[in-house]
Design a protein around this motif. Sequence first.
Motif, short mmCIF file in Angstrom:
data_model
loop_
_atom_site.label_atom_id
_atom_site.label_comp_id
_atom_site.label_asym_id
_atom_site.label_seq_id
_atom_site.Cartn_x
_atom_site.Cartn_y
_atom_site.Cartn_z
N GLU A 253 -16.06 18.94 15.73
CA GLU A 253 -16.92 18.75 14.09
C GLU A 253 -16.80 20.21 13.37
OE1 GLU A 253 -18.76 16.45 12.65
OE2 GLU A 253 -17.54 15.18 14.22
N GLY A 254 -15.34 20.70 13.79
CA GLY A 254 -14.86 22.00 12.68
C GLY A 254 -15.43 23.37 13.31
N ALA A 255 -15.83 23.14 14.68
CA ALA A 255 -16.43 24.44 15.24
C ALA A 255 -15.97 24.64 16.75
CB ALA A 255 -17.90 24.52 15.21
N PRO A 256 -15.61 25.56 17.16
CA PRO A 256 -15.37 25.78 18.95
C PRO A 256 -16.85 25.85 19.42
CG PRO A 256 -15.13 28.01 17.63
CD PRO A 256 -15.26 26.81 16.57
N GLU A 257 -16.75 25.50 20.84
CA GLU A 257 -17.84 25.56 21.50
C GLU A 257 -18.15 27.26 21.93
OE1 GLU A 257 -19.49 23.88 26.01
OE2 GLU A 257 -17.54 23.44 25.33
N VAL A 258 -19.45 27.60 21.94
CA VAL A 258 -19.70 28.83 22.32
C VAL A 258 -20.53 29.08 23.77
CG1 VAL A 258 -21.29 30.86 21.73
CG2 VAL A 258 -20.09 29.68 19.81
N GLU A 259 -20.09 29.74 24.52
CA GLU A 259 -20.20 30.04 25.93
C GLU A 259 -21.24 31.07 25.79
OE1 GLU A 259 -18.15 30.76 30.10
OE2 GLU A 259 -17.05 30.88 28.17
N GLU A 260 -22.44 31.22 26.65
CA GLU A 260 -23.44 31.99 26.60
C GLU A 260 -23.47 32.81 28.13
OE1 GLU A 260 -25.76 32.29 24.33
OE2 GLU A 260 -25.48 30.48 23.08
N LYS A 261 -24.06 33.83 28.10
CA LYS A 261 -24.30 34.63 29.20
C LYS A 261 -22.61 34.92 30.07
CE LYS A 261 -28.98 33.42 29.78
NZ LYS A 261 -30.29 32.63 30.58
N VAL A 271 -23.39 38.52 26.64
CA VAL A 271 -22.15 38.11 25.52
C VAL A 271 -22.27 36.87 25.46
CG1 VAL A 271 -19.60 38.30 25.32
CG2 VAL A 271 -21.07 40.36 26.16
N ARG A 272 -22.07 36.60 24.01
CA ARG A 272 -21.66 35.05 23.43
C ARG A 272 -20.24 35.11 23.07
NH1 ARG A 272 -23.86 33.10 19.50
NH2 ARG A 272 -24.42 30.88 20.17
N CYS A 273 -19.35 33.87 23.29
CA CYS A 273 -18.21 34.09 22.73
C CYS A 273 -17.85 32.70 22.79
CB CYS A 273 -17.18 34.94 23.52
SG CYS A 273 -16.56 34.78 25.22
N VAL A 274 -16.57 32.41 22.06
CA VAL A 274 -16.01 30.97 22.11
C VAL A 274 -15.53 30.72 23.51
CG1 VAL A 274 -14.24 29.58 21.04
CG2 VAL A 274 -15.77 30.95 19.60
N ARG A 275 -15.74 29.46 23.81
CA ARG A 275 -15.05 28.98 25.02
C ARG A 275 -13.66 28.76 25.06
NH1 ARG A 275 -17.67 27.04 29.73
NH2 ARG A 275 -19.82 26.61 28.34
N SER A 276 -12.85 29.22 25.78
CA SER A 276 -11.56 29.36 25.70
C SER A 276 -10.97 29.25 27.01
CB SER A 276 -10.88 30.01 24.65
OG SER A 276 -11.03 31.48 25.46
#
Length: 498
Positions: A253-261, A271-276
């Motif tokens: 839906e036009g956005a990457p998934e964000v990973e927490e902790k 830290v929160r950052c895009v899951r890759s």
Amino acid sequence: MIVGIDVGGTNTDVAFLSENQVKTFKFPNEYGVENILDRISREVDIKRSRLIISTSVPLNALTSEFDRIKVLSLVFPGPGLDYSRYGIVLRGYVNHRGIYVEEIDEDEIVKALESGEYDALAISSKFSIRNPVIEHKVSEVARRFIDGDRIALSHHVGLINFPLRINTTILNAKIAEKVKKLTESVKEIKEEFFYYKGDGGIIPWQIALRNPLELYNSSPAAVAYGAYFLTGIKDALVIDIGGTTTDFVLLKEGAPEVEEKVEINGMRTHVRCVRSLSLPYGGDSLYSGSLMPYRDGKSVAFGGDAPTLTDLLNALGAEIGSFQRSREKVGREEAEREVEKYVNSVAEVVRNYPAKTIIGTGYLAQHLVPRIAEAAGKRYTIPEHYGSANAVGVAVSRISLTLYARFDTERRLAIFNGEVDQEQFESISGHPDDEELVELAIERAKELALKYGANERDLADIDVMYFNSFNIVKGGIKRGKIVDVIVQIKPGLCCDVL
């Protein structure tokens, strides 16, 4: 004019955006950010432009210098709690309501500061996000022993879980000085600018200096939003083939998934950052009988001595740089064998993703993504400006601030990101309901964003990331309530480019 810069592992990409017109440029990292900014200044009026920088400085420092940078961690958990695994435990306590109930022992702190060699200092008080007085007091003492640019305070992290906040503060201390130096060098050319966060939003440099791990691993977010902006495809797998790695980011839906902790070097953090996902192979990966998972200088096509993946592609007919030099170093048969192995390894990863379409980015995308897509049985597209999609993503993103608020209506206290706000006292007197207090937090987040130059249209999408409320009852009578709420202006494309 918007200027987006992404400092990657090998190259620095630059994008100019003006009235949806995009121009992109690529520079080798050896130029340095200061020289690149100087070059940019000859092309555009950078002082009148919005400047946003995504930097690999935090990631590189934590990858290559983690053990070299020694951090002294001072921890103030309160009486009866053993936090010795996190650092030196000292006296001084702020309780759960933010009341300063136990004084620090300055002599004890000085003794700890004199106890050994260290490069940076982390100061963590358990309830500092409700009252940072201990961290400020200890910091004042510490500045007699260490430069303030190398001190990190835990209340700037702004989240509740104390062990994770300590870890985040320790890592902040490791990178604080590097981010400060980069900031000062940029400010020589432009006083006000933004950094790009790992979750895909942008923040003013002032916030980044307080919590530099916000910038951790920002390139995957940048390339994801850049790919979406350039193609308009909302659901796809972005494959970014850079100089050092091949990265995979899933768009939904036009956005990457964000990973927490996120866990960094074995330490769980806030830290929160895009899951890759990354494979350690890119255009500059050394070829020495087989493709190696590391670099050893430039490709032969760009003046290096040893062949790389880029040179292998030249041997197969590509014309990248001084392609004839590549063909003198590598034969076609061995090049085909190694490129096929690389393509198959990437295709194997791609098959694990549900996306039906691949968006190829990075400077080798046009040479490799068609083969990868065929091997994986996927459709693909390679957009214009594919080689600098990361910088485009930096340029098109919006301000995204996170605010931790605590309301204590009995004591008539409003605390935002660890600092007491006197002006909100009257706003929270009486017995406001939970919705009113959440709205107060949202309005404060909007005020901060507008102060730093956000467009009001970008502030419509705000997430309540955490909420907790409980009543204070004394003698059978409700005296007030305590509410903790964390809100965030969601990352995404800024309205100026939609």
